[in-house]
Design a protein around this motif. Structure first.
Motif, PDB file in Angstrom:
ATOM      1  N   VAL A   1       3.650  -6.829  -3.983  1.00 44.73           N
ATOM      2  CA  VAL A   1       3.159  -5.450  -4.073  1.00 44.73           C
ATOM      3  C   VAL A   1       3.634  -4.637  -2.869  1.00 44.73           C
ATOM      4  O   VAL A   1       4.000  -3.463  -3.009  1.00 44.73           O
ATOM      5  N   ALA A   2       3.632  -5.254  -1.696  1.00 46.46           N
ATOM      6  CA  ALA A   2       4.095  -4.547  -0.501  1.00 46.46           C
ATOM      7  C   ALA A   2       5.559  -4.124  -0.649  1.00 46.46           C
ATOM      8  O   ALA A   2       5.936  -3.001  -0.279  1.00 46.46           O
ATOM      9  N   LYS A   3       6.367  -4.995  -1.207  1.00 48.46           N
ATOM     10  CA  LYS A   3       7.785  -4.662  -1.411  1.00 48.46           C
ATOM     11  C   LYS A   3       7.934  -3.557  -2.459  1.00 48.46           C
ATOM     12  O   LYS A   3       8.727  -2.623  -2.282  1.00 48.46           O
ATOM     13  N   ALA A   4       7.139  -3.648  -3.525  1.00 43.92           N
ATOM     14  CA  ALA A   4       7.247  -2.664  -4.611  1.00 43.92           C
ATOM     15  C   ALA A   4       6.776  -1.280  -4.176  1.00 43.92           C
ATOM     16  O   ALA A   4       7.328  -0.264  -4.609  1.00 43.92           O
ATOM     17  N   THR A   5       5.765  -1.235  -3.335  1.00 40.36           N
ATOM     18  CA  THR A   5       5.170   0.052  -2.939  1.00 40.36           C
ATOM     19  C   THR A   5       5.686   0.557  -1.595  1.00 40.36           C
ATOM     20  O   THR A   5       5.435   1.709  -1.237  1.00 40.36           O
ATOM     21  N   GLU A   6       6.368  -0.343  -0.854  1.00 36.18           N
ATOM     22  CA  GLU A   6       6.848  -0.041   0.504  1.00 36.18           C
ATOM     23  C   GLU A   6       5.680   0.303   1.435  1.00 36.18           C
ATOM     24  O   GLU A   6       5.796   1.125   2.335  1.00 36.18           O
ATOM     25  N   ILE A   7       4.538  -0.345   1.194  1.00 34.75           N
ATOM     26  CA  ILE A   7       3.331  -0.192   2.022  1.00 34.75           C
ATOM     27  C   ILE A   7       2.808  -1.596   2.319  1.00 34.75           C
ATOM     28  O   ILE A   7       2.673  -2.402   1.392  1.00 34.75           O
ATOM     29  N   PRO A   8       2.504  -1.934   3.566  1.00 35.60           N
ATOM     30  CA  PRO A   8       1.899  -3.241   3.850  1.00 35.60           C
ATOM     31  C   PRO A   8       0.665  -3.461   2.981  1.00 35.60           C
ATOM     32  O   PRO A   8      -0.112  -2.523   2.760  1.00 35.60           O
ATOM     33  N   PHE A   9       0.471  -4.687   2.499  1.00 35.72           N
ATOM     34  CA  PHE A   9      -0.571  -4.890   1.489  1.00 35.72           C
ATOM     35  C   PHE A   9      -1.957  -4.523   1.998  1.00 35.72           C
ATOM     36  O   PHE A   9      -2.755  -3.940   1.266  1.00 35.72           O
TER      37      PHE A   9
END
Length: 274
Positions: A114-122
């Protein structure tokens, strides 16, 4: 009303405990103990993490059936503990969908995905997507999405009200996660309670069904869902009676909890008005 049965936590052999119950409309039926105190959640972190993953799904950042984790595994497999990853190692021990292998590693892979997909740390995504909108100001994740959350009973009651009457997600998505068995008939080990056949789970939430022994009460409905943690914590929702309950302690899960929790839950359910 205030549930007197919540005071049974005073009999638990733990240094500190807090508990509370809430209805779907957010009405708190009572708390006992330091309900605003932060406790380590251990695996009760997972339902919060799963909810953030489902927000990412509804936002279009990820799809439930897209590849994630080991070869052949998907986001759905990871959420349902059927990816084949080992408990605490990023090591494949079974083909996806074959066995219910409860996996901290799987939730860590989910967080990274999810972090990679959203470019936000989980941890930050969880805060923005779930914690902040629900006013869960005492809750945070610093580390593994599988086990490194901290929260209070008051915050978990806010989350439990959301699970019963969703505002952040489509109710159909929440029903898929909490009431719909993923990969029916899959057997596996329920940590602390041994082999269960079947070992039913939704998406990040354990579904009670006919499991025995179990950490909820003998009078809990088969539709009850939730999670417990090795830090002596639990959160359950019983849709049949429209009530959720959370309890947090600072003593690790063990035989004391196996003995105390079901009787506590049965007392709470018995006290509820018909």
């Amino acid at each position: 009303m205030s549930l007197r049965s919540l005071a049974l936590i005073e009999n638990w052999p733990v240094p500190t405990a807090a508990a509370g119950a809430v209805r779907a409309d957010g009405t708190v039926l009572g708390t006992h103990g330091p309900a605003g105190q932060r406790f380590a959640l251990a695996s009760v972190t997972k339902p919060l993490a799963a909810y953030a993953v489902l927000v990412a799904y509804e936002e279009g950042a990820v799809e439930l059936d897209e590849p994630a984790g080991p070869e052949g595994s998907t986001v759905r497999h990871l959420l349902a503990h059927t990816s084949g990853l080992a408990f605490d190692e990023h090591r494949v021990t079974a083909p996806p969908g074959e066995r219910r292998l409860y996996s901290n590693a799987g939730f860590e892979v989910l967080g990274d995905h999810v972090a990679k997909a959203t470019e936000i740390p989980f941890g930050e995504y969880l805060r923005q997507a779930v914690l902040e909108p629900l006013g869960m100001t005492s809750t945070a994740l610093d580390g593994s999405p599988a086990k490194d959350g901290v929260s209070s009973v008051l915050d978990l009651l806010r989350f439990a009200a959301e699970l019963q009457a969703p505002r952040l997600l489509d109710p159909r998505t929440v029903a898929e996660a909490t009431l719909t068995v993923q990969y029916p008939g899959t057997k596996g080990v329920l940590p602390g309670y041994g082999h269960q056949n079947p070992n039913d789970w939704g998406l990040g939430f354990e579904i009670r069904d006919a499991k025995s022994p179990h950490w909820t009460g003998s009078s809990s409905s088969p539709r009850t869902f939730g999670h417990f943690g090795q830090s002596g914590t639990f959160l359950w929702v019983d849709p049949e009676v429209g009530v959720a309950c959370a309890a947090l302690t600072d003593r690790p899960f063990g035989p004391w909890a196996v003995g105390a929790w079901p009787a506590f839950t049965d007392s709470v359910l018995t006290e509820l008005p018909g």
